[in-house]
Write an enzyme that holds these catalytic residues in place. Sequence first.
Site, PDB file in Angstrom:
ATOM      1  N   GLY A   4       0.801  -1.235   0.000  1.00  0.00           N
ATOM      2  CA  GLY A   4       0.000   0.000   0.000  1.00  0.00           C
ATOM      3  C   GLY A   4       0.826   1.274   0.000  1.00  0.00           C
ATOM      4  N   SER A  56       2.372   3.088  -2.392  1.00  0.00           N
ATOM      5  CA  SER A  56       2.052   4.123  -3.390  1.00  0.00           C
ATOM      6  C   SER A  56       0.690   4.748  -3.108  1.00  0.00           C
ATOM      7  CB  SER A  56       2.040   3.534  -4.805  1.00  0.00           C
ATOM      8  OG  SER A  56       3.247   2.894  -5.065  1.00  0.00           O
ATOM      9  N   SER A  70      12.506  -0.773  -0.252  1.00  0.00           N
ATOM     10  CA  SER A  70      13.682  -0.594   0.646  1.00  0.00           C
ATOM     11  C   SER A  70      13.761  -1.746   1.654  1.00  0.00           C
ATOM     12  CB  SER A  70      13.664   0.772   1.334  1.00  0.00           C
ATOM     13  OG  SER A  70      12.397   1.211   1.708  1.00  0.00           O
TER      14      SER A  70
HETATM   15  N1  LIG Z   1      12.026  -8.746  -8.245  1.00  0.00           N
HETATM   16  C1  LIG Z   1      11.253  -7.751  -7.779  1.00  0.00           C
HETATM   17  N2  LIG Z   1      11.098  -7.571  -6.443  1.00  0.00           N
HETATM   18  C2  LIG Z   1      10.330  -6.561  -5.996  1.00  0.00           C
HETATM   19  N3  LIG Z   1       9.651  -5.678  -6.800  1.00  0.00           N
HETATM   20  C3  LIG Z   1       9.782  -5.826  -8.136  1.00  0.00           C
HETATM   21  C4  LIG Z   1      10.568  -6.868  -8.677  1.00  0.00           C
HETATM   22  N4  LIG Z   1      10.492  -6.782 -10.036  1.00  0.00           N
HETATM   23  C5  LIG Z   1       9.700  -5.738 -10.328  1.00  0.00           C
HETATM   24  N5  LIG Z   1       9.268  -5.148  -9.190  1.00  0.00           N
HETATM   25  C6  LIG Z   1       8.485  -3.914  -9.187  1.00  0.00           C
HETATM   26  O1  LIG Z   1       9.382  -2.910  -8.725  1.00  0.00           O
HETATM   27  C7  LIG Z   1       8.824  -2.185  -7.647  1.00  0.00           C
HETATM   28  C8  LIG Z   1       9.810  -2.074  -6.481  1.00  0.00           C
HETATM   29  O2  LIG Z   1      10.835  -1.208  -6.780  1.00  0.00           O
HETATM   30  P1  LIG Z   1      11.662  -0.535  -5.605  1.00  0.00           P
HETATM   31  O3  LIG Z   1      12.620   0.396  -6.256  1.00  0.00           O
HETATM   32  O4  LIG Z   1      10.732   0.043  -4.612  1.00  0.00           O
HETATM   33  O5  LIG Z   1      12.423  -1.788  -4.964  1.00  0.00           O
HETATM   34  S1  LIG Z   1      13.673  -1.791  -3.984  1.00  0.00           S
HETATM   35  O6  LIG Z   1      13.426  -0.776  -2.934  1.00  0.00           O
HETATM   36  O7  LIG Z   1      14.877  -1.509  -4.733  1.00  0.00           O
HETATM   37  O8  LIG Z   1      13.719  -3.156  -3.409  1.00  0.00           O
HETATM   38  C9  LIG Z   1       7.608  -2.934  -7.170  1.00  0.00           C
HETATM   39  O9  LIG Z   1       6.637  -1.932  -6.991  1.00  0.00           O
HETATM   40  P2  LIG Z   1       5.669  -1.842  -5.695  1.00  0.00           P
HETATM   41  O10 LIG Z   1       4.676  -2.939  -5.932  1.00  0.00           O
HETATM   42  O11 LIG Z   1       5.080  -0.482  -5.815  1.00  0.00           O
HETATM   43  O12 LIG Z   1       6.464  -2.035  -4.437  1.00  0.00           O
HETATM   44  C10 LIG Z   1       7.262  -3.896  -8.302  1.00  0.00           C
HETATM   45  O13 LIG Z   1       6.224  -3.363  -9.092  1.00  0.00           O
HETATM   46  N1  LIG Z   2      -5.645  -0.746   3.324  1.00  0.00           N
HETATM   47  C1  LIG Z   2      -5.940  -1.359   2.168  1.00  0.00           C
HETATM   48  N2  LIG Z   2      -7.030  -2.134   2.052  1.00  0.00           N
HETATM   49  C2  LIG Z   2      -7.325  -2.754   0.891  1.00  0.00           C
HETATM   50  N3  LIG Z   2      -6.605  -2.635  -0.245  1.00  0.00           N
HETATM   51  C3  LIG Z   2      -5.498  -1.870  -0.188  1.00  0.00           C
HETATM   52  C4  LIG Z   2      -5.111  -1.189   1.004  1.00  0.00           C
HETATM   53  N4  LIG Z   2      -3.972  -0.513   0.751  1.00  0.00           N
HETATM   54  C5  LIG Z   2      -3.665  -0.745  -0.537  1.00  0.00           C
HETATM   55  N5  LIG Z   2      -4.581  -1.555  -1.106  1.00  0.00           N
HETATM   56  C6  LIG Z   2      -4.588  -2.064  -2.492  1.00  0.00           C
HETATM   57  O1  LIG Z   2      -3.452  -2.884  -2.625  1.00  0.00           O
HETATM   58  C7  LIG Z   2      -2.908  -2.744  -3.928  1.00  0.00           C
HETATM   59  C8  LIG Z   2      -1.428  -2.390  -3.823  1.00  0.00           C
HETATM   60  O2  LIG Z   2      -1.325  -1.065  -3.332  1.00  0.00           O
HETATM   61  P1  LIG Z   2      -0.118  -0.139  -3.741  1.00  0.00           P
HETATM   62  O3  LIG Z   2      -0.356   1.186  -3.121  1.00  0.00           O
HETATM   63  O4  LIG Z   2       0.117  -0.172  -5.215  1.00  0.00           O
HETATM   64  O5  LIG Z   2       1.077  -0.886  -2.972  1.00  0.00           O
HETATM   65  P2  LIG Z   2       2.650  -0.786  -3.170  1.00  0.00           P
HETATM   66  O6  LIG Z   2       2.965   0.605  -3.670  1.00  0.00           O
HETATM   67  O7  LIG Z   2       3.212  -1.019  -1.810  1.00  0.00           O
HETATM   68  O8  LIG Z   2       3.016  -1.837  -4.134  1.00  0.00           O
HETATM   69  C9  LIG Z   2      -3.735  -1.700  -4.646  1.00  0.00           C
HETATM   70  O9  LIG Z   2      -4.670  -2.380  -5.466  1.00  0.00           O
HETATM   71  C10 LIG Z   2      -4.424  -0.948  -3.529  1.00  0.00           C
HETATM   72  O10 LIG Z   2      -5.664  -0.436  -3.917  1.00  0.00           O
END
Ligand SMILES: Nc1ncnc2c1ncn2[C@@H]1O[C@H](COP(=O)(O)OS(=O)(=O)O)[C@@H](OP(=O)(O)O)[C@H]1O
Ligand SMILES: Nc1ncnc2c1ncn2[C@@H]1O[C@H](COP(=O)(O)OP(=O)(O)O)[C@@H](O)[C@H]1O
Length: 199
Positions: free
Chosen positions: A36, A38, A105
């Site tokens: 969550g 983003s 992170s």
């Molecule tokens: N292998 C792997 N592991 C984790 N995440 C992956 C991977 N490959 C692609 N993604 C996508 O990249 C987003 C995470 O990037 P970050 O720069 O936040 O990662 S890190 O802090 O360097 O670990 C992450 O986005 P979020 O879902 O918003 O966290 C994923 O969409």
């Molecule tokens: N508190 C919550 N309850 C239900 N769904 C959530 C909640 N927080 C985030 N989500 C849903 O989870 C999914 C991932 O959220 P996102 O913000 O993209 O996470 P991240 O940036 O950590 O990958 C999205 O579909 C978002 O709508």
Amino acid sequence: MATNITWHGNITHEERKVLAKQSGLTIWLTGLSGSGKSSIACLLEEHLLKRGYNSYRLDGDNIRFGLNSDLGFSDDDRNENIRRISYVSKLFNDSCTFIIVSFISPFKKERENARKIHEADNLPFIEAYVDAPLEVVEARDPKGLYKKARQGIIKEFTGISSPYEAPEDPEIHLKNYDSPIEKSVEQIVKYLEENNYIK
Ligand SMILES: Nc1ncnc2c1ncn2[C@@H]1O[C@H](COP(=O)(O)OS(=O)(=O)O)[C@@H](OP(=O)(O)O)[C@H]1O
Ligand SMILES: Nc1ncnc2c1ncn2[C@@H]1O[C@H](COP(=O)(O)OP(=O)(O)O)[C@@H](O)[C@H]1O
């Protein structure tokens, strides 16, 4: 290496704060993919902007399109990703912006380094753990990445085939799994109010 270069200063940070009518701070969101980060960062940014605070979001996915497009997901690349972003967030913070960082992170050492980089210059650093268990984020899987990771199509995926080290003592612990996103945002806003970062 930093040789034969000189740091150029201008007005002091104290003078800048007066002119900008606000001080800077870094809210560092850490958590699994899908926890969550983003969503919280977007709502929080909007909330703070509407209250008149210059605020800006740095998001892992977005930064990897440009500045960090040369980096992948090995431990070394993630560390370099976080190192660069620590300095970028420090610059924004120093410019008197509220900066909301949302990167997985995953490693404690790099998050601690981010804190040191800020605190060396007395810039506030607030770690917020976006906590959602693996079963919850895997069920959410909005981008289908967990499914691909389980199938072995994506290697080194956080929580599956690459570690996530949860913070032990974050300033803010958001249990973003049994309540709506808005609750997590409220919790951060409350922290900022109670600690006199915002009025
Ligand atoms: N292998 C792997 N592991 C984790 N995440 C992956 C991977 N490959 C692609 N993604 C996508 O990249 C987003 C995470 O990037 P970050 O720069 O936040 O990662 S890190 O802090 O360097 O670990 C992450 O986005 P979020 O879902 O918003 O966290 C994923 O969409
Ligand atoms: N508190 C919550 N309850 C239900 N769904 C959530 C909640 N927080 C985030 N989500 C849903 O989870 C999914 C991932 O959220 P996102 O913000 O993209 O996470 P991240 O940036 O950590 O990958 C999205 O579909 C978002 O709508």
